[in-house]
Design a protein around this motif. Structure first.
Motif, short mmCIF file in Angstrom:
data_model
loop_
_atom_site.label_atom_id
_atom_site.label_comp_id
_atom_site.label_asym_id
_atom_site.label_seq_id
_atom_site.Cartn_x
_atom_site.Cartn_y
_atom_site.Cartn_z
N LEU A 1 0.80 -1.22 0.00
CA LEU A 1 0.00 0.00 0.00
C LEU A 1 0.84 1.28 0.00
N PRO A 2 0.68 2.15 -1.02
CA PRO A 2 1.32 3.48 -0.97
C PRO A 2 0.74 4.30 0.18
N LYS A 3 1.53 5.22 0.72
CA LYS A 3 1.14 5.91 1.95
C LYS A 3 -0.10 6.79 1.79
N GLU A 4 -0.40 7.28 0.59
CA GLU A 4 -1.55 8.16 0.41
C GLU A 4 -2.87 7.40 0.23
N LEU A 5 -2.77 6.09 0.09
CA LEU A 5 -3.95 5.30 -0.20
C LEU A 5 -4.36 4.43 0.98
N LYS A 6 -5.54 3.87 0.89
CA LYS A 6 -6.01 2.89 1.87
C LYS A 6 -6.66 1.73 1.11
N THR A 7 -6.76 0.59 1.76
CA THR A 7 -7.40 -0.56 1.12
C THR A 7 -8.92 -0.45 1.24
N GLU A 8 -9.61 -0.91 0.21
CA GLU A 8 -11.06 -0.99 0.28
C GLU A 8 -11.46 -2.30 0.96
N MET B 1 0.59 -12.05 -9.81
CA MET B 1 1.47 -11.02 -9.26
C MET B 1 1.27 -9.75 -10.09
N LEU B 2 0.69 -8.72 -9.49
CA LEU B 2 0.35 -7.49 -10.21
C LEU B 2 1.16 -6.32 -9.69
N LYS B 3 1.71 -5.55 -10.62
CA LYS B 3 2.35 -4.28 -10.28
C LYS B 3 1.88 -3.29 -11.33
N GLU B 4 1.06 -2.32 -10.92
CA GLU B 4 0.41 -1.42 -11.87
C GLU B 4 0.69 0.04 -11.54
N LEU C 1 -22.63 19.34 -15.41
CA LEU C 1 -24.00 19.05 -15.84
C LEU C 1 -24.72 18.29 -14.74
N GLY C 2 -25.93 18.71 -14.40
CA GLY C 2 -26.61 18.13 -13.26
C GLY C 2 -26.00 18.68 -11.98
N ALA C 3 -26.01 17.88 -10.94
CA ALA C 3 -25.42 18.32 -9.67
C ALA C 3 -23.89 18.37 -9.80
N TYR C 4 -23.30 19.48 -9.38
CA TYR C 4 -21.85 19.63 -9.46
C TYR C 4 -21.17 18.62 -8.55
N LYS C 5 -20.10 18.02 -9.04
CA LYS C 5 -19.29 17.14 -8.18
C LYS C 5 -17.84 17.18 -8.62
N LYS C 6 -16.99 16.96 -7.66
CA LYS C 6 -15.55 16.93 -7.90
C LYS C 6 -14.99 15.69 -7.23
N THR C 7 -14.29 14.87 -8.00
CA THR C 7 -13.79 13.60 -7.47
C THR C 7 -12.30 13.45 -7.74
N ILE C 8 -11.66 12.65 -6.89
CA ILE C 8 -10.28 12.25 -7.11
C ILE C 8 -10.32 10.77 -7.48
N ASN C 9 -9.70 10.44 -8.59
CA ASN C 9 -9.74 9.09 -9.13
C ASN C 9 -8.33 8.55 -9.33
N LEU C 10 -8.24 7.29 -9.63
CA LEU C 10 -6.96 6.66 -9.94
C LEU C 10 -6.99 6.20 -11.39
N ALA C 11 -6.20 6.87 -12.24
CA ALA C 11 -6.15 6.53 -13.66
C ALA C 11 -5.11 5.44 -13.88
N SER C 12 -5.49 4.41 -14.67
CA SER C 12 -4.59 3.29 -14.93
C SER C 12 -4.69 2.88 -16.40
N PHE D 1 -0.75 -7.64 -5.11
CA PHE D 1 -1.10 -6.43 -5.85
C PHE D 1 -0.27 -5.26 -5.32
N GLU D 2 0.53 -4.67 -6.22
CA GLU D 2 1.35 -3.52 -5.85
C GLU D 2 0.99 -2.32 -6.73
N PRO D 3 0.11 -1.44 -6.25
CA PRO D 3 -0.19 -0.23 -7.01
C PRO D 3 0.92 0.79 -6.81
N VAL D 4 1.49 1.29 -7.92
CA VAL D 4 2.55 2.29 -7.85
C VAL D 4 1.92 3.64 -8.18
#
Length: 268
Positions: free
Chosen positions: A52-59, A169-172, A183-194, A212-215
């Protein structure tokens, strides 16, 4: 539990009919008396580990077991009776291993019980631990998910794009992606692009270890803004880490472009 049938006084035929109907109901519903998991002590284990990278958490992990013994009975579009393997979901939190950045869970392959459950698939992943660091009212959106299928069935999120022999064995690579929608209700999200879909899907029927190693490349942020007016030719605008702006009809960032920008910045 199957409820006992109340005595029918003075009506032997009715009693016999009730008994036959009860027996038929029981046979159609399989092990209706007990759907619980009861893994045998010697069940083979599947170990899932996330670095786990320090800025993330597991679901929370969604674990699905299936049973060919306890069928799920339904009705088709034409009113016909349908049968499919029963399913049983449990939810697990990955546990941190000491003071390391490894989080892990062990799952019995054989779920046991009267239904003879077997491990069918798992859905897990990572997300930002503190979305608000990207702005007030920012929430986590999508990305960072993994689906692993251990049998011939599809998962709740569909089938698998990739088939793997042996352990998985995943490293992504992942990039922070801030998106604003107007459009519609305003929203702002932070996502993980891969590189792929927001959930990477694998079929790994022989796997006993899933790693699983997310980089996370935090310094290479891409942002996007949806159109403010629904009009032909209006597209989402993406601003990449090198300052380039693109509105080419994409619904998510160009992963190859992100990789090229990072590798060039790193002199690779």
């Amino acid at each position: 539990m199957v409820k006992p049938i109340a005595p029918l006084k003075g009506n032997t035929g009715a009693l016999r009919s009730a008994f036959v109907l009860g027996a038929l109901f029981f046979s159609l519903s399989g092990c209706r008396q007990d759907y619980s998991l009861s893994p045998p002590t010697d069940s083979e284990k599947i170990t899932v580990t996330v670095k786990l990278p320090k800025e993330l958490k597991t679901e929370t992990m969604w674990v699905m077991y299936r049973s060919a013994t306890c069928k799920s009975i339904g009705t088709g579009a034409s009113g016909q009776r349908t049968e499919r393997d029963g399913h049983h979901s449990v939810y697990k939190e990955l546990e941190r291993q000491g003071q390391s950045d490894l989080y892990q869970v062990e799952l019995p392959k054989d779920g046991g019980g009267a239904c003879r459950w077997h491990l069918a698939n798992v859905t897990f992943g990572v997300e930002y631990a503190d979305p608000a660091r990207f702005g007030e009212s920012v929430t986590f959106g999508v990305g960072g998910g993994v689906v692993v299928i251990f049998d011939d069935n599809n998962s709740p999120r569909g089938g698998a794009n990739i088939k793997v022999e042996g352990d998985l064995m995943l490293k992504e690579d992942y990039y922070p992606w801030v998106d604003e929608e107007f459009l519609g209700a305003y929203k702002k999200t932070i996502n993980l692009a891969s590189k792929g879909d927001m959930y990477l899907s694998y079929r790994a029927m022989q796997a006993r270890i899933v790693y699983f190693e997310p980089v996370l490349h935090s310094e290479f942020l891409v942002s996007s803004a949806g159109p403010k007016e629904k009009k032909k030719g209006n597209h989402t605008t993406f601003t990449y880490p090198d300052g380039s702006v693109v509105a080419d009809g994409r619904s998510k960032p160009d992963f190859r472009k992100l990789q090229a920008i990072r590798l060039a910045a790193e002199g690779k």
